[in-house]
Design an enzyme around this catalytic site. Structure first.
Site, PDB file in Angstrom:
ATOM      1  N   ASP A  65      -3.511   4.795  -2.522  1.00  0.00           N
ATOM      2  CA  ASP A  65      -3.950   5.237  -1.645  1.00  0.00           C
ATOM      3  C   ASP A  65      -4.314   6.668  -1.926  1.00  0.00           C
ATOM      4  O   ASP A  65      -3.225   7.950  -2.378  1.00  0.00           O
ATOM      5  CB  ASP A  65      -3.329   5.579  -0.149  1.00  0.00           C
ATOM      6  CG  ASP A  65      -4.303   6.156   0.665  1.00  0.00           C
ATOM      7  OD1 ASP A  65      -4.958   5.113   0.955  1.00  0.00           O
ATOM      8  OD2 ASP A  65      -3.423   7.322   1.337  1.00  0.00           O
ATOM      9  N   HIS A 100     -11.095  -2.000   4.567  1.00  0.00           N
ATOM     10  CA  HIS A 100     -10.960  -1.261   6.389  1.00  0.00           C
ATOM     11  C   HIS A 100     -11.246  -0.280   6.411  1.00  0.00           C
ATOM     12  O   HIS A 100     -11.037  -0.159   8.137  1.00  0.00           O
ATOM     13  CB  HIS A 100      -9.430  -1.409   6.560  1.00  0.00           C
ATOM     14  CG  HIS A 100      -8.179  -0.154   5.321  1.00  0.00           C
ATOM     15  ND1 HIS A 100      -8.814  -0.542   4.093  1.00  0.00           N
ATOM     16  CD2 HIS A 100      -8.209   0.623   5.918  1.00  0.00           C
ATOM     17  CE1 HIS A 100      -8.018   0.047   3.922  1.00  0.00           C
ATOM     18  NE2 HIS A 100      -7.353   1.048   4.647  1.00  0.00           N
ATOM     19  N   ASP A 101     -11.786   0.224   5.457  1.00  0.00           N
ATOM     20  CA  ASP A 101     -12.581   2.051   5.877  1.00  0.00           C
ATOM     21  C   ASP A 101     -14.149   2.109   5.623  1.00  0.00           C
ATOM     22  O   ASP A 101     -14.406   2.459   5.941  1.00  0.00           O
ATOM     23  CB  ASP A 101     -12.522   2.226   4.305  1.00  0.00           C
ATOM     24  CG  ASP A 101     -11.280   3.403   4.515  1.00  0.00           C
ATOM     25  OD1 ASP A 101     -10.253   3.445   3.113  1.00  0.00           O
ATOM     26  OD2 ASP A 101     -10.006   3.339   6.092  1.00  0.00           O
ATOM     27  N   ASP A 108       0.843  -1.003   0.079  1.00  0.00           N
ATOM     28  CA  ASP A 108      -0.220  -0.425   0.194  1.00  0.00           C
ATOM     29  C   ASP A 108       1.146   1.038  -0.155  1.00  0.00           C
ATOM     30  O   ASP A 108       1.713   1.160   0.946  1.00  0.00           O
ATOM     31  CB  ASP A 108      -0.847  -0.172   1.395  1.00  0.00           C
ATOM     32  CG  ASP A 108      -2.197   1.006   0.613  1.00  0.00           C
ATOM     33  OD1 ASP A 108      -2.715   0.017   2.094  1.00  0.00           O
ATOM     34  OD2 ASP A 108      -2.266   2.080   0.623  1.00  0.00           O
ATOM     35  N   GLU A 159      -6.852   3.706  -5.078  1.00  0.00           N
ATOM     36  CA  GLU A 159      -7.604   4.250  -4.477  1.00  0.00           C
ATOM     37  C   GLU A 159      -8.069   5.149  -5.188  1.00  0.00           C
ATOM     38  O   GLU A 159      -8.151   6.370  -5.180  1.00  0.00           O
ATOM     39  CB  GLU A 159      -7.445   3.806  -3.150  1.00  0.00           C
ATOM     40  CG  GLU A 159      -9.301   4.442  -2.698  1.00  0.00           C
ATOM     41  CD  GLU A 159      -8.898   4.538  -0.978  1.00  0.00           C
ATOM     42  OE1 GLU A 159      -7.789   5.241  -0.931  1.00  0.00           O
ATOM     43  OE2 GLU A 159      -9.298   4.204  -0.082  1.00  0.00           O
TER      44      GLU A 159
HETATM   45  O1  TEU Z   1      -9.341   6.760   2.282  1.00  0.00           O
HETATM   46  C1  TEU Z   1      -9.665   7.607   1.457  1.00  0.00           C
HETATM   47  C2  TEU Z   1     -10.405   7.590   1.980  1.00  0.00           C
HETATM   48  O2  TEU Z   1     -11.312   8.640   1.171  1.00  0.00           O
HETATM   49  C3  TEU Z   1     -11.720   7.060   3.061  1.00  0.00           C
HETATM   50  O3  TEU Z   1     -11.314   7.689   3.905  1.00  0.00           O
HETATM   51  C4  TEU Z   1     -12.832   7.050   3.441  1.00  0.00           C
HETATM   52  O4  TEU Z   1     -13.259   8.055   2.483  1.00  0.00           O
HETATM   53  C5  TEU Z   1     -13.559   7.382   4.338  1.00  0.00           C
HETATM   54  O5  TEU Z   1     -12.788   6.431   5.540  1.00  0.00           O
HETATM   55  C6  TEU Z   1     -15.109   6.466   4.402  1.00  0.00           C
HETATM   56  O6  TEU Z   1     -15.153   7.122   4.996  1.00  0.00           O
HETATM   57  C7  TEU Z   1      -7.560   6.255   1.959  1.00  0.00           C
HETATM   58  C8  TEU Z   1      -7.632   4.838   2.754  1.00  0.00           C
HETATM   59  O7  TEU Z   1      -7.951   3.799   2.717  1.00  0.00           O
HETATM   60  C9  TEU Z   1      -7.661   5.166   4.953  1.00  0.00           C
HETATM   61  O8  TEU Z   1      -7.854   4.301   5.487  1.00  0.00           O
HETATM   62  C10 TEU Z   1      -7.222   5.957   5.080  1.00  0.00           C
HETATM   63  O9  TEU Z   1      -7.622   6.793   6.431  1.00  0.00           O
HETATM   64  C11 TEU Z   1      -7.285   7.991   4.458  1.00  0.00           C
HETATM   65  O10 TEU Z   1      -7.252   7.268   3.236  1.00  0.00           O
HETATM   66  C12 TEU Z   1      -5.751   8.685   4.536  1.00  0.00           C
HETATM   67  O11 TEU Z   1      -5.158   7.866   4.364  1.00  0.00           O
END
Ligand code: TEU
Length: 562
Positions: free
Chosen positions: A204, A331-332, A95, A257
């Site tokens: 990311d 994970h989000d 990542d 992403e």
């Molecule tokens: O996530 C990008 C992102 O926009 C997420 O934060 C998502 O929109 C949000 O969690 C939805 O509620 C990436 C990673 O996957 C995330 O874990 C990180 O917190 C974020 O970028 C910052 O690096």
């Protein structure tokens, strides 16, 4: 093998397996579970960040891109994991968090020390003449997207008069990709991991790196994401990064992403002739339970909208020659089984229905750890049970907006990212077999839902293994065209896949009912003549009028010789 034939397994290392008793997962835990991962039949493991980090955003605030957080292990552990996965023909997907860097990273520290070379790595801007912040942008984690750069006065204003941009937490400073040195450092980071044998990368929020200069306000009342997302320079920067790192490697697999993106932008990012990325994640269909587009609200998912969006994206990427990553979970996201299925009354049927809908679609499927055994959200009872900075910020903002504690908590419980970050449930033993210590998040329901209990035939795990194997066995899944079907039915996501070959035509009809009750559908004769390739109910009699059981999934394959 092309990434079109691949399946990716996502491991959130902090919650996968702890081998030290610390209560948080580590790389040696992933190494220990390689045989299990291999048993799924997957081709890559996407590992969330394991780099040194203050941990404000669970590792997405990186303080050294070319090292391993001591709590996770060592570089030697990464090498051992790459080798162990490689023995099963599985690649490690690392990542890359390159839109922003931890404010504890050397680059940011040297900028704070006044070194102009490093000051130029970041978006540093003075307050406006009226004292307001440089732009009206807001952080995705709540609050303004600008923080004081350096020491502050009693009013919290920067003594040096400058602010730095952070689209996420204030511990994550956005890197200025207009600076060619930043772009070169990004390529150096990717090449550091390529030199260790990594061939696959997840980037990311990579569609945020092309922020148009000069940074400008979002028009009053509009969503500021439109101002800095999918900027015209993103394609140039991706091509430059590819050319300086993975681009010439035929084995390379990359996924971007794409936060708040568009079909047109994602076609450009993934058309092979553009030499940018292999595929993209988009999230629009996972926002159908966002009331007025806002995440921190309670709303039943709009399944007809979910179906339309999935279909539009499948057709759009196909028409443009692009390629989608297919997923319900990461994970989000709260677990899809809770959002779109029914873990209480139809756990197995709704889990396998969701899997079928994604795995037989056009694109590359991703399995997020635990979905393959039917894991669901924890029934936590207090805001203190949650760890995520995003959840705590949201809770405070919900209370400040006048919501009562109970409704604010209920909203967090439904939408928190921690829902997906509870420990992987290996067995019914203490801490689900995840750790011998105290787990950093409490397991959910490991007494009944765990890997050990899922081993055997007819389980969710068995069904996932069959789906993954089918992608290898039936070329129509990875290489066939996608055609929508029964668009008029709001809650049954149905589509066909078609593969024309010299030997003849293969047609796959996929029916997935998002309904928790029995329903019927009319099936054209020519499609009924096929064989059931996979289904999540034991018996199925095909007829021109098909009765689908609650959350039933059914795939029928028809082979017509040339
Ligand atoms: O996530 C990008 C992102 O926009 C997420 O934060 C998502 O929109 C949000 O969690 C939805 O509620 C990436 C990673 O996957 C995330 O874990 C990180 O917190 C974020 O970028 C910052 O690096």
């Amino acid at each position: 093998m092309s990434f079109h034939d691949a399946v990716v397994y996502q491991v959130y290392p902090k919650s996968f397996r702890d081998t030290t008793g610390s209560g948080t997962g580590d790389l040696r835990g992933v190494v220990e579970k390689v045989p299990y991962i291999a048993s799924l039949g997957v081709d890559y493991v996407w590992l969330n960040p394991f780099f040194p980090s203050p941990g404000r955003d669970n590792g997405y605030d990186v303080s050294d891109y070319c090292a391993v957080d001591p709590a996770m292990g060592t570089l030697a552990d990464v090498d051992e994991l790459i080798a162990a996965l490689g023995e099963h023909g599985i690649g490690l997907m690392v990542d890359m968090v390159l839109n922003h860097v931890s404010t504890e990273h050397e680059w940011f520290r040297r900028a704070l020390a006044g070194e102009q070379r490093y000051r130029d790595y970041f978006y540093l801007r003075p307050a406006r003449a009226d004292g307001s912040l440089p732009t009206n942008w807001v952080s995705k984690f709540g609050g303004p997207a600008w923080a004081p750069f350096g020491p502050v006065d009693d009013e919290g204003r920067p003594l040096g008069g400058e602010y730095y941009l952070h689209l996420f937490d204030h511990g994550q400073a956005d890197l200025d990709w207009h600076n060619p040195e930043v772009r070169a450092r990004a390529a150096e980071v990717v090449n550091f991991w390529r030199d260790r044998g990594v061939r696959a990368f997840r980037f990311d929020v990579i569609n945020l790196i092309g922020k148009t200069e000069p940074l400008a306000d979002a028009p009053e009342g509009t969503d500021d994401r439109a101002v800095y997302t999918d900027g015209p320079l993103v394609d140039d920067y991706l091509r430059e990064l590819a050319a300086a790192s993975f681009g010439a490697d035929p084995e390379a697999v990359t996924v971007g992403e794409m936060s708040s993106t568009s079909i047109a932008a994602c076609v450009e990012y993934t058309r092979p002739e553009n030499h940018e990325l292999s595929m993209v994640f988009n999230f629009h269909y996972l926002k159908v339970d966002y009331a007025q587009g806002r995440k921190w609200t309670l709303m039943e998912p709009d399944v007809p909208a979910l179906k339309r969006i999935l279909n539009d994206w499948a057709l759009g990427l196909q028409a443009g020659g692009g390629w989608n990553a297919l997923f319900w979970n990461n994970h989000d996201q709260p677990r899809a089984l809770d959002r779109f299925g029914d873990p209480r009354h139809h756990r197995d049927a709704s889990a396998t229905m969701l899997a079928t809908a994604i795995h037989l679609m056009r694109g590359t499927p991703y399995i997020y750890m635990g979905e393959e055994i039917g894991m669901s959200d924890p029934a936590y009872t207090s805001i203190e049970d949650y760890v995520d900075v995003e959840a705590h910020n949201a809770y405070a903002e919900l209370l400040a907006s006048g919501l009562g504690p109970q409704e604010a908590f209920a909203t967090v419980r439904a939408k928190a990212r921690d829902n997906a970050r509870t420990p992987m449930q290996w067995d019914a033993g203490p801490a689900a077999g995840f750790t011998t210590g105290t787990p950093w998040l409490r397991p959910t329901n490991h007494e009944e839902v765990n890997v050990a209990a899922q081993e055997g035939e007819g389980t969710i795990l068995d069904y996932y293994r069959r789906l993954v194997a089918l992608r290898k066995a039936e070329p129509v899944i990875a290489h066939g065209t996608y055609e929508p079907w029964a668009l008029e039915d709001p809650d049954v996501l149905a589509y066909t896949r078609t593969l024309e070959e010299p030997a003849g035509t293969t047609r796959l009809l996929v029916l997935t009912s998002f309904r928790g009750r029995r329903t019927t559908m009319k099936i054209p004769e020519e499609l009924v003549a096929g064989d059931v390739l996979i289904g999540n109910y034991p018996e199925h009699r095909l007829s021109p009028t098909v009765t689908l059981e609650p959350y039933e999934a059914l795939a029928v394959i028809t082979r017509t010789p040339a």
